[in-house]
Design a protein around this motif. Structure first.
Motif, PDB file in Angstrom:
ATOM      1  N   ARG A   7     -54.194  48.884  33.015  1.00 31.74           N
ATOM      2  CA  ARG A   7     -54.198  48.391  34.392  1.00 31.74           C
ATOM      3  C   ARG A   7     -53.891  46.906  34.471  1.00 31.74           C
ATOM      4  N   LEU A  19     -37.687  43.392  38.872  1.00 26.12           N
ATOM      5  CA  LEU A  19     -37.858  43.148  40.300  1.00 26.12           C
ATOM      6  C   LEU A  19     -36.971  41.969  40.696  1.00 26.12           C
ATOM      7  N   ARG A  36     -48.343  38.291  40.177  1.00 27.07           N
ATOM      8  CA  ARG A  36     -49.167  39.302  40.851  1.00 27.07           C
ATOM      9  C   ARG A  36     -50.629  38.938  40.669  1.00 27.07           C
ATOM     10  N   GLU A  74     -45.383  47.688  37.553  1.00 26.44           N
ATOM     11  CA  GLU A  74     -44.498  48.714  37.010  1.00 26.44           C
ATOM     12  C   GLU A  74     -43.117  48.163  36.674  1.00 26.44           C
ATOM     13  N   LYS A  75     -42.695  47.126  37.393  1.00 28.39           N
ATOM     14  CA  LYS A  75     -41.372  46.543  37.158  1.00 28.39           C
ATOM     15  C   LYS A  75     -41.409  45.390  36.165  1.00 28.39           C
ATOM     16  N   SER A  94     -44.575  47.005  43.575  1.00 32.68           N
ATOM     17  CA  SER A  94     -44.543  47.638  42.245  1.00 32.68           C
ATOM     18  C   SER A  94     -44.299  46.604  41.157  1.00 32.68           C
ATOM     19  N   GLU A 152     -47.544  42.259  43.692  1.00 34.82           N
ATOM     20  CA  GLU A 152     -48.315  43.465  43.363  1.00 34.82           C
ATOM     21  C   GLU A 152     -47.924  44.628  44.268  1.00 34.82           C
ATOM     22  N   ASN A 153     -47.758  44.384  45.567  1.00 33.57           N
ATOM     23  CA  ASN A 153     -47.448  45.449  46.525  1.00 33.57           C
ATOM     24  C   ASN A 153     -45.988  45.903  46.488  1.00 33.57           C
TER      25      ASN A 153
END
Length: 186
Positions: free
Chosen positions: A45, A173, A99, A119-120, A116, A113-114
């Protein structure tokens, strides 16, 4: 040396003792496994994912203005998002891009954070935009997946001048830089 089992106190007397010892060992193994799984989940996480080869990007050169004065606002458009991040020239000294840190609760100026971000491949403190000598500079903060300016990977901690129309890529991103002149009001 006595090998007579009747005289050895370390050997359990009956099946109940053996079952109790096995149950204690199983419980200890299960507890250790749960602890390892919890630690792995926390790391998953909170850690920035390595995304493999992020060194390649097709892009075309852009030659917008680097001039950034008091009558200019900075807009950062996240690719695919409807609303940009907007910063007034007077408020920009240093903008952290990254983030939110779930441990400390610290949120960067540009929180991805919002979008992704994790994940990116966006780090918590991925890069910084610094206002200096009438222009804005982008500085990679030593991020795991790198910071790219128009397809060129930045060397960590070395500033590069931002221009209107530039693309900033953090991991996978992408942000588009836009300088907007603020009209003079009397």
């Amino acid at each position: 040396m006595n090998i007579n089992p009747e005289n050895n106190n370390d050997i359990p007397e009956d099946k109940d003792e053996i079952d109790a010892e096995n149950a204690a060992i199983d419980a200890a193994v299960a507890a250790k496994k749960r602890q390892q799984e919890e630690e792995a989940e926390m790391l998953r996480r909170n850690a920035t994912r390595g995304l493999g080869n992020t060194d390649y990007e097709e892009s075309e050169p852009r030659w917008g203005t680097a001039r950034f004065n008091e009558r200019t606002s900075l807009m950062l458009f996240v690719r695919g998002a409807p609303e940009p991040f907007v910063f007034d020239a007077g408020s920009i000294v240093e903008l952290v891009i990254g983030r939110i840190d779930p441990d400390s609760g610290q949120s960067p100026d540009v929180d991805l954070e919002n979008f992704s971000g994790m994940e990116k491949g966006v780090s918590r403190r991925h890069a910084t935009i610094i206002r200096k000598d009438g222009s804005l500079n982008l500085v990679d903060a030593g991020s795991h997946n790198g910071t790219y300016l128009n397809g060129q990977r930045l060397i960590a901690h070395q500033p590069r001048v931002l221009r209107d129309g530039d693309d900033i890529r953090l991991g996978f991103l992408v942000l588009r830089v836009k300088f907007v002149r603020v009209p003079i009001t009397s």
